[in-house]
Design an enzyme around this catalytic site. Sequence first.
Site: not given
Length: 165
Positions: A7, A67, A140
Amino acid sequence: MLALGIDPGTAICGYGFVEQVGSRLVPRDYGAITTSPKMRMEDRLLKLYEGLEALIQQHKPDVMGVEQLFFNRNVTTAIPVGQARGIVLLSAAKNGVQLVEHTPLQVKQSVTGYGKATKEQVIYMVTKLLNLPKPPHPDDTADALAVAICTTHCMNSIAWRNKLG
């Protein structure tokens, strides 16, 4: 198969290593690389790069998930996230680790079964799926573990399709 989920962020970069053992997902290591807002941006990015390099060298993941960059309200936060994401992509390429990108919707769908799940629902499911004694902190880290779970599911799906192929 050992998957590393990331992340990305310049202040907090969550990471999570999840291994597929038979039909189980086993957490191997997770946490966050943090930097001080008092540091120059180039020093923050260097710390992130060196931290990722050390983790990749230590664990030698088979695949790395991250992501795709997504922002809807705050464009100014997208810039440092994009810079951190560039460090992640560089680390994967430099170490020859296969990179898989996911949308936030795909990660949530993979972990909770619902693409518009809340952060709390994602944290709850990550904790349950990985049989963690307590929810990962900071958020996170939970997000990175969710990315690693999604990456594992994705790689299993690809392998299964290749067998049919």
